[in-house]
Design an enzyme around this catalytic site. Structure first.
Site, PDB file in Angstrom:
ATOM      1  NE  ARG A   1     -28.510 -27.363  16.502  1.00  9.66           N
ATOM      2  CZ  ARG A   1     -27.935 -28.039  15.726  1.00  9.66           C
ATOM      3  NH1 ARG A   1     -27.434 -29.535  15.809  1.00  9.66           N
ATOM      4  NH2 ARG A   1     -26.887 -27.154  14.373  1.00  9.66           N
TER       5      ARG A   1
ATOM      6  CD  GLU B   1     -32.222 -32.512  19.785  1.00  8.11           C
ATOM      7  OE1 GLU B   1     -31.304 -31.330  18.697  1.00  8.11           O
ATOM      8  OE2 GLU B   1     -31.846 -33.459  20.103  1.00  8.11           O
TER       9      GLU B   1
ATOM     10  NE  ARG C   1     -26.325 -39.104  18.935  1.00  9.11           N
ATOM     11  CZ  ARG C   1     -26.585 -39.779  18.255  1.00  9.11           C
ATOM     12  NH1 ARG C   1     -25.116 -40.506  17.626  1.00  9.11           N
ATOM     13  NH2 ARG C   1     -27.417 -39.796  17.145  1.00  9.11           N
ATOM     14  CG  HIS C   2     -28.308 -34.539  22.053  1.00 11.62           C
ATOM     15  ND1 HIS C   2     -28.431 -35.995  21.508  1.00 11.62           N
ATOM     16  CD2 HIS C   2     -28.366 -34.179  20.284  1.00 11.62           C
ATOM     17  CE1 HIS C   2     -28.556 -36.212  20.591  1.00 11.62           C
ATOM     18  NE2 HIS C   2     -28.993 -34.692  19.955  1.00 11.62           N
TER      19      HIS C   2
ATOM     20  CD  GLU D   1     -25.893 -36.724  11.440  1.00 11.33           C
ATOM     21  OE1 GLU D   1     -26.981 -37.258  12.721  1.00 11.33           O
ATOM     22  OE2 GLU D   1     -25.780 -35.289  12.320  1.00 11.33           O
TER      23      GLU D   1
ATOM     24  CB  SER E   1     -26.296 -33.476   8.972  1.00 15.88           C
ATOM     25  OG  SER E   1     -26.841 -34.400   8.122  1.00 15.88           O
TER      26      SER E   1
ATOM     27  NE  ARG F   1     -22.658 -35.870  18.043  1.00 18.23           N
ATOM     28  CZ  ARG F   1     -23.786 -35.731  18.143  1.00 18.23           C
ATOM     29  NH1 ARG F   1     -24.375 -35.894  16.261  1.00 18.23           N
ATOM     30  NH2 ARG F   1     -24.971 -35.462  18.536  1.00 18.23           N
TER      31      ARG F   1
END
Lengths: 547, 296
Positions: A319, A321, A327-328, A470, A473, A521
Site C-alpha cells: 500500500r 499510503e 499502525r500503517h 479495525e 473490512s 496488526r
C-alpha cells in the site's frame, strides 16, 4: 603546554644567534640544535628503557603464566568452524536445564549475555533465544586463574561452546529463566567472537519504558532498534513476539484447512489498480508499467467463480499510503479469506469469526510463555473474547456512541477516535476485545459491496475490531455483472479499467463474501503493543527501506 | 398444540374446469372440518383441566393462561408495562440486556423469567462463552432455547437477552453503561427483569411480602445452612397451606424465586405436602419445566 611556557626563552634563544656577531651565528645555531637534539635523545632513551622494562615484565609474567596454566587445553578461541570434523556431540538446550539434569556433565552452545569477574570467580549468563542460565568459572582443580580471566574477557554476544556440570542451587536465581540450576564450567571455547563495541545493549533493549526504579536507566529507541535489527531481534521479547506470530499464521492455516478451505497464491504484479485510487506502487515492466497488488481481492473472487468454493491466501500486500502512524506499513502480510455461501452472508461471518476465535484460543492455550515474556517489557491486559463472537449492528454502534455524547449522522463512517471509543464502550458492556460491526452504510463502502436487500441506505458489509482498532473490512460481493456495472458507474469508476473484473461474473458466479486481516496488526493488538513495527521483522514504511 | 387454520381457503383451489367441485374433495373437506372440531373440543377440555390444577380455588377462568402451548400469544402476566419508560427511549437500536453468570451456578430464576419475557416481547436471545472459561456443558449453551429464525436482523427485536458464561464471583447484569450501574446478584437481577413483565403490587405490604420471599429464597433456601433451609421450608409450607401462590391468588416473583431455589437446594422430596403440591403447579406452567433440565 611546554611550548607555551617556555616560548619567551625559546624565542630569545632563537633570536640570540641573530643578535650576536654574524660570523659565529652558524656555530651557535649548531650548538643550540645539538642541545635540543640531546634533550630529545635523552627523552627517547628513557622512553625506550621503560618500554623494554615493561615488555620484559610482561614476557616474564606470560612465561610464568604459561608454565602454571594446567587448564590451557580447556579454554580458548576455537578455529573457524569450516566443518573440519563431524562431532557426534549432543548439545543440551538451555530451556532443558532443570533440576532433573543435576550432576550431569553436559555440552551446550549459547551466547554470552554478560560476564563479570569477581576475584577468583567469573559469573557468566549464557543465553539461548528466550532462555538464560547462570554459569560459573571458578579457580579450582578444573579451571586456572588464566581461564577465569579469559572467561571474564569474552565479549558480549560471542557464541561459546561450554562443557559444564549442572548443579542445583539453594536459592532461586531470580534474574534468569532457569532459576533452579547453575552451570559449573569445565571447558569454554569461543566459536564466534563478537566485536567489542555493540551498537545497542540487549539489557537496554528489553528494559520496560518505566517509572519508579527503571526511570532514568537507558532504553533503546525504535529507530536504533530497526537500524540494528539483527541484534534487536535477539532479545527475549522479540523472540517471543515472532514465535507468537508464527503461531498465528499456523493456526490460521490449520483452522481453515480443517474447514475445507484451499490455500491459493495470487499474483502481486498486476496491470491495473484493483481498488481504484492512488495508493499503488508502480514498477517498470519491460516496455510498460505495472503495479504491485494492494490486495488479492480480484483473484480471490475469480477463484470462487472458478468453483474453488472456499479459499484463503497468505502473502504480501503493498500500500503506497504516505501514512506515518503506529499502525500503517507500506508492505505487510495479508491473511485473506473468500467463501461462497448458500443463502446468507452471515454464514461467511460465522466462518471468519470462528477462525479468529480458534486463533485466539490457540494462542491462549499454547503460547502463554511468549505472552508473559512480552508482558514483562510491555505490560498489557490479557486479550478477552466471546464465543460465538459478538455481532452488533451499525445502528447499535451509532446509538451507543450517541448515548456517550458523540454527534454523527446515520450514514457517516466511523472516525478512528470513534472506533476507539466504541471499542471501549463495547468492552465495558460485554467485556470483549473482539467484535463484529455489521450492516455498514452503503455510501462509505467500495463499489463492489452488495447493498442491503430491504434498506438501500445500508449494505451487507462488516468490520471486525480488536481492542477498538479495525482489523478486517469485508462484505458480501456483488456477483452480478449488471449490478456491478451500475454500482461502478454510481461511484464514477472508469469501466474500461475494471473490464476483466466485471467479466469474471458473466459466466455464472455463486454468491460469496470474504475479508482480509493484516498479520502484523493482529499480533500487535493481541499482545496489546502500540506500534506495528514491533511485530514486523523488517518493517517497511514511507521512511524506511532497510534493513 | 399447534393451531390449525380455520376457513375454507383450500376449496376454491380445487374447483374443476366447469366451476363445480368434485364430490370426493367435498367429502374430504367435511372429514377435515369434523377432525378440526374434535381437536378444538379436546384443546378446550385440556386447557380447562389445566386451570383447575394451577388455580385450584378459582373458577375455570381463561384470562390467566396456563401456557401449555409455548407459542401461546396470551402471556402469564397481562399488566401494563412500558419498555420505553423502564429502559429509556428507544434510540433505534436493539436494547440489549447482558448477564454475566458463572457456569458453576446457573441462574435458574433468570432462565424462567427469560421464558416469560419471550412470551411478552420479541426477544433476541444469545448465549456466549467468555474466554475466562475453557468450556461449558452443552445444556448451558442451549439454555435459552433454539435460535430465532430472524436472529440475523437484530433491529427487528424489542429486547436483547445476552447471557455470557464467565468466570465471575457473583452474577452481574449490565444494560445501559452510561445511565445505569451494573446490577449484582441473581435476586436483584430477577427483580429488575420481573418489572419488565409486570409491576410489583401497588400495595406496599404486598410488595414487601414478595420481596421478603425473594430474599428468603436466595439467602435461606439456596445459601443458608441446613437449619435455615428447614425453617424456610416450614414457612413455605404454612404459607402455601393458606393460598395457592405465595403472595395471593396470582403467580409472582416470589413463586419463581422460591421454586428455583428449592429445586437447586435439592429439598423438594423432603418438603411439606403443600409445598410439593405447589411445586407440581409450578411445573405445569411451561416456563418452569425447562429449569429442571438444567440441573441434570
Amino acid at each position: 603546554m611546554g611550548w607555551k611556557r617556555g616560548w619567551r626563552r625559546k624565542l630569545t634563544f632563537l633570536f640570540m644567534p641573530c643578535v650576536s656577531s654574524c660570523f659565529s651565528a652558524a656555530e651557535e645555531e649548531q650548538q643550540a640544535q645539538s642541545k635540543k637534539g640531546l634533550k630529545k635523545q635523552q627523552k627517547e632513551a628513557e622512553k625506550a628503557a621503560k618500554k623494554a622494562e615493561k615488555q620484559a615484565k610482561v614476557a616474564a609474567e606470560q612465561q610464568s603464566a604459561e608454565e602454571d596454566d594446567f587448564a590451557k587445553d580447556r579454554y580458548g578461541v576455537s578455529a573457524l568452524v569450516q566443518s573440519q570434523q563431524k562431532l557426534d556431540r549432543t548439545l543440551v538446550r538451555v530451556q532443558d536445564l532443570t533440576p532433573e539434569k543435576a550432576d550431569q556433565l553436559i555440552w551446550l552452545r549459547a551466547r554470552v549475555h554478560t560476564s563479570r569477574a569477581k576475584g577468583k570467580q567469573c559469573f557468566l549468563v549464557l543465553r539461548q533465544q528466550q532462555f538464560n542460565v547462570q554459569a560459573l568459572v571458578a579457580v579450582g582443580d578444573r579451571a586456572s586463574k588464566q581461564m577465569v580471566k579469559f572467561a571474564a574477557n569474552i565479549t558480549k554476544e560471542s557464541i561459546v561452546d561450554v562443557e559444564a556440570m549442572v548443579r542445583k542451587v539453594e536459592q532461586k536465581i531470580e534474574s534468569c529463566t532457569q532459576q533452579d540450576v547453575e552451570l559449573h564450567v569445565e571447558k569454554i571455547f569461543v566459536i564466534s567472537q563478537a566485536e567489542a563495541r555493540l551498537p545497542l545493549q540487549l539489557e537496554d533493549a528489553v528494559r520496560p519504558d518505566g517509572e519508579g526504579e527503571e526511570e532514568g536507566r537507558a532504553t533503546v529507541n525504535q529507530d536504533t532498534r530497526l537500524d540494528n535489527r539483527v541484534i534487536d531481534l535477539r532479545t527475549t521479547t522479540s523472540q517471543a513476539v515472532f514465535r507468537l506470530q508464527s503461531g498465528v499464521c499456523q493456526l490460521f492455516r490449520d483452522t481453515l484447512t480443517k474447514k475445507g478451505f484451499v490455500e491459493i497464491q495470487t499474483p502481486k504484479i498486476i496491470s491495473a489498480a484493483s481498488e481504484g485510487g492512488a495508493n499503488v506502487f508502480t514498477v517498470s515492466y519491460f516496455k510498460t508499467s505495472a503495479y504491485l497488488a494492494q490486495s488479492p481481492q480480484l483473484y480471490k473472487q475469480m477463484c470462487i467463480c472458478a468453483d474453488f468454493d472456499k479459499v484463503f491466501c497468505v502473502g504480501p500486500v503493498f500500500r503506497a499510503e504516505d501514512s506515518n502512524t503506529h499502525r500503517h506499513l507500506t508492505e505487510f502480510v495479508g491473511l485473506d479469506i473468500e467463501m461462497a455461501f448458500n443463502y446468507h452472508y452471515h454464514e461467511v461471518i460465522e466462518s471468519i469469526t470462528d477462525t479468529m476465535v480458534q486463533i485466539f484460543k490457540g494462542l491462549r492455550d499454547n503460547f502463554q510463555t511468549e505472552i508473559q515474556t512480552v508482558n514483562k517489557q510491555f505490560p498489557s491486559e490479557p486479550f478477552k473474547f466471546l464465543e460465538p463472537t459478538l455481532r452488533l449492528e451499525y445502528t447499535e454502534g451509532v446509538a451507543m456512541l450517541r448515548e456517550a455524547g458523540v454527534e454523527m449522522g446515520d450514514e457517516d463512517d466511523l472516525s478512528t477516535p470513534n472506533e476507539k471509543l466504541l471499542g471501549r464502550l463495547v468492552k465495558e458492556k460485554y467485556d470483549t476485545d473482539f467484535y463484529v460491526l455489521d450492516k455498514y452504510p452503503l455510501a462509505v463502502r467500495p463499489f463492489y459491496t452488495m447493498p442491503d436487500p430491504h434498506n438501500p441506505k445500508y449494505s451487507n458489509s462488516y468490520d471486525m475490531f480488536m481492542r477498538g482498532e479495525e482489523i478486517l473490512s469485508g462484505a458480501q460481493r456483488v456477483h452480478d455483472a449488471q449490478l456491478l456495472t451500475e454500482r461502478a458507474q454510481h461511484h464514477q469508476i472508469d469501466l474500461e479499467k475494471i473490464k476483466s473484473y466485471i467479466d469474471s461474473f458473466r459466466y455464472g458466479a455463486p454468491p460469496h463474501a470474504g475479508g482480509g486481516i493484516g498479520l502484523e496488526r493482529v499480533c500487535m493488538l493481541y499482545l496489546g503493543l502500540h506500534n506495528v513495527r514491533q511485530t514486523s521483522m523488517f518493517p517497511r514504511d514511507p521512511k524506511r527501506l532497510t534493513p | 398444540m399447534p393451531m390449525y387454520q380455520q376457513g375454507n381457503s383450500c376449496s376454491s383451489e380445487h374447483a374443476l374446469q366447469n366451476g363445480e367441485v368434485d364430490p370426493a374433495v367435498k367429502a374430504l373437506e367435511a372429514r377435515q372440518d369434523e377432525i378440526l372440531r374434535k381437536l378444538y373440543e379436546l384443546k378446550a377440555a385440556v386447557e380447562g383441566l389445566a386451570k383447575t390444577v394451577t388455580t385450584p380455588d378459582a373458577d375455570l377462568d381463561l384470562t390467566v393462561s396456563s401456557s401449555l402451548s409455548s407459542q401461546s400469544s396470551t402471556a402469564v402476566f397481562t399488566g401494563t408495562t412500558d419498555l420505553d419508560a423502564l429502559l429509556g427511549k428507544d434510540l433505534g437500536a436493539l436494547r440489549d440486556i447482558v448477564i454475566n453468570a458463572n457456569p458453576a451456578q446457573p441462574p435458574l430464576t433468570l432462565l424462567v423469567l427469560h421464558r416469560l419475557l419471550c412470551q411478552r416481547y420479541r426477544v433476541l436471545s444469545t448465549v456466549h462463552v467468555h474466554s475466562s472459561v475453557s468450556s461449558v456443558p452443552p445444556q448451558l449453551l442451549s439454555c435459552l432455547g433454539p435460535r430465532h429464525p430472524d436472529s440475523h436482523s437484530r433491529h427487528m427485536f424489542q429486547l436483547g437477552f445476552t447471557l455470557i458464561w464467565k468466570d465471575v464471583p457473583k452474577l452481574q447484569m449490565k444494560f445501559s453503561v452510561r445511565n445505569m450501574c451494573p446490577i449484582d446478584g441473581e435476586a436483584n437481577v430477577a427483580r429488575f427483569l420481573f418489572k419488565l413483565l409486570a409491576p410489583y403490587p401497588s400495595d406496599p405490604a404486598l410488595a414487601t411480602l414478595v420481596d421478603s420471599w425473594v430474599d428468603a429464597a436466595f439467602f435461606q433456601l439456596a445459601q443458608g445452612s441446613s437449619e435455615e433451609r428447614a425453617a424456610a421450608l416450614r414457612d413455605l409450607g404454612s404459607a402455601l397451606g393458606r393460598s395457592a401462590w405465595l403472595s395471593g391468588p396470582d403467580l409472582s416473583l416470589a413463586d419463581v424465586a422460591c421454586y428455583c431455589c428449592v429445586l437447586q437446594s435439592g429439598s423438594a422430596p423432603s418438603a411439606p405436602a403443600s409445598v410439593r403440591r405447589w411445586i407440581k403447579s409450578c411445573e405445569n406452567l411451561g416456563c418452569f419445566s425447562h429449569a429442571k433440565t438444567l440441573l441434570l
